[in-house]
Design an enzyme around this catalytic site. Structure first.
Site, PDB file in Angstrom:
ATOM      1  N   GLU A 145      -3.812 -31.133   2.409  1.00 29.60           N
ATOM      2  CA  GLU A 145      -2.358 -30.653   2.234  1.00 29.60           C
ATOM      3  C   GLU A 145      -1.305 -31.320   3.019  1.00 29.60           C
ATOM      4  O   GLU A 145      -0.149 -31.531   2.769  1.00 29.60           O
ATOM      5  CB  GLU A 145      -2.318 -29.074   2.146  1.00 29.60           C
ATOM      6  N   ASN A 196      -5.337 -21.965  -5.210  1.00 35.87           N
ATOM      7  CA  ASN A 196      -6.446 -22.769  -5.637  1.00 35.87           C
ATOM      8  C   ASN A 196      -7.481 -22.895  -4.395  1.00 35.87           C
ATOM      9  O   ASN A 196      -7.101 -23.331  -3.304  1.00 35.87           O
ATOM     10  CB  ASN A 196      -6.199 -24.153  -5.779  1.00 35.87           C
TER      11      ASN A 196
END
Lengths: 307, 307
Positions: A145, A196
């Site tokens: 990320e 997620n």
């Protein structure tokens, strides 16, 4: 003052990389219709609901990366969800990869936005706790990320949804007690979360059986310790080869699981929440103004980690 | 560096008002002997372990009140516990009502102190989150801690026990996420907690079935979110007519209950803790220095409650 609200969690199964945006948006509209048909007034979709969880890959090609990002919301394809909301008179929160242009600079955030029952945006939140790294490491579950997203820069805002104060949080944010506390101090009554979450972490296979426990534990404690209703939506199932946990849920201010998804696919769960329960819980243990001791908590806002 | 430590929780049954200090101290010494015989190196006793939970009463008589307080630790009667520790080579933490003289002013705190295996005090903590009120109200479970105790003024200190960093917390402190976070930021690896918790609250009988859940939930989340080992000792059973919950436990940095008391009486539970598990948990989600965002948490140290 409204004392009840019917919340829906719209969990989705995997959104494979090969799925078109139109196809995915169609699924979201269907879920919203199911939620509305059960009387829901406000629904929450997962984090990055419009695409696969692409941070599992190290992608270099800028054009490839750009395909995962929204440069406007609603855009030509996503507009259908906003129109459905307006038609169904239901609000929603949705997670997506946000790309904005700041002068000549492109900025990217892991964002969730809240939309009213009139289909208009009420507010936006950008994930504050961005996990993982920018580069992949051997033996570590890739969770890149930090390669794609800047840390959120909008704080922990709370928005007015029909007189009810709603906050947002995204995935890893839910593990940090500060998320709930900041939202509580900003006046939140309801917190909507999308996530997620890989079912297994390569770096700690001995903790694999605790993934669902570690999903619910901090949310249940966050609800209890801040007297909040929480609704949390997973993207679940095996997505592009990676298993994601489900466990989407609605949690009461008592910390109890009031509703729980039982599949790893597209699923709607609904609960009519009683906002009065917040007051009961505050009376019992959590009269914040009386009992919290902010003068004793300085380090929390000063120091990132232990010495 | 030490990687293992055997912890004991010494839960006690009720300590009735009629019990002499000598009698109660005798029970504590017995529990310490049982803990040591199971290999424990560090034990924790409940909050206000030497007396009944007297804040359930509104007492006006200063001489009556003074009987519940210790003006020195160890004193003539409590010395036996410290001597037992030294003889058994076991450290301990004990909760008691502390009275100190500050010039002409008498100050009273709900205190826990940590004692080394040589019987010498390592440090002292004064309960930061003092619950209840100073006056009794009809229909509210009397919990008059604010009548008897000032809020703690020593922060959230962490002490060195044989190279292991140990923090302390008392009863209501365990419900507040800031307690664990402050101890974590001060470097704690192990947190010892003592409590006296009514089984029912008159003001919220509808939450009665959640009392044990609300005991464990914030401690399990606190352990998980701060990668701490926690050992928590209840004073349990029906004490002077009031039912107190048990549920004494040892909690791993995964948030799992590693050991649990199964009675409401004097009981010792033991677990050999692996401090290496703290590092595993930090690697997976909680690299605090990398992921926490203290600049985003200002309100936590500024504002007591929601607007």
């Amino acid at each position: 003052m409204t004392r009840h609200l019917t919340l829906a969690v719209c969990q989705t199964g995997p959104v494979p990389r090969t799925a078109s945006r139109t196809e995915t948006v169609g699924r979201l509209v269907q879920l919203l219709e199911r939620a509305a048909s059960q009387g829901a007034q406000l629904a929450v979709f997962p984090e990055l609901a419009l695409t696969t969880f692409f941070p599992r890959w190290a992608i270099d090609d800028e054009r490839e990366i750009a395909e995962f990002f929204e440069t406007e919301m609603p855009g030509p394809q996503t507009r259908l969800v906003y129109q459905a909301a307006q038609r169904l008179r239901i609000g929603f929160a949705i997670g997506y990869a946000e790309q904005v242009r700041d002068g000549t600079r492109v900025r990217r955030f892991n964002t969730m936005e809240l939309v009213g029952a009139d289909g208009r945006m009420l507010g936006r939140y950008r994930k504050v706790h961005v996990p993982g790294s920018a580069a992949a490491f051997a033996g570590v579950t890739t969770h890149l990320e930090r390669r794609y997203f800047e840390p959120g820069d909008l704080g922990f805002p709370v928005f007015n949804f029909d007189g009810i104060r709603v906050g947002l949080a995204v995935c890893n944010d839910r593990r940090w007690p500060e998320t709930y506390r900041m939202l509580c101090l900003n006046g939140a009554q309801v917190v909507l979360i999308g996530y997620n979450t890989p079912a297994v972490l390569e770096e700690a296979p001995e903790l694999a059986h605790l993934r669902m426990f570690h999903n619910h534990l901090p949310m249940q404690a966050g609800a209890y310790q801040n007297t909040l209703w929480i609704a949390a939506a997973a993207k679940a199932g095996t997505e592009d080869g990676q298993a994601l946990i489900g466990g989407s849920c609605i949690i009461a201010p008592t910390g109890e699981l009031a509703a729980l998804a039982t599949s790893l696919g597209d699923e709607v769960i609904v609960h009519r929440i009683d906002l009065g329960l917040i007051d009961v819980c505050r009376r019992v243990n959590f009269d914040f103004g009386l009992y919290r001791r902010p003068d004793q908590y300085g380090l929390i806002a000063e120091r990132a980690g232990p010495p």
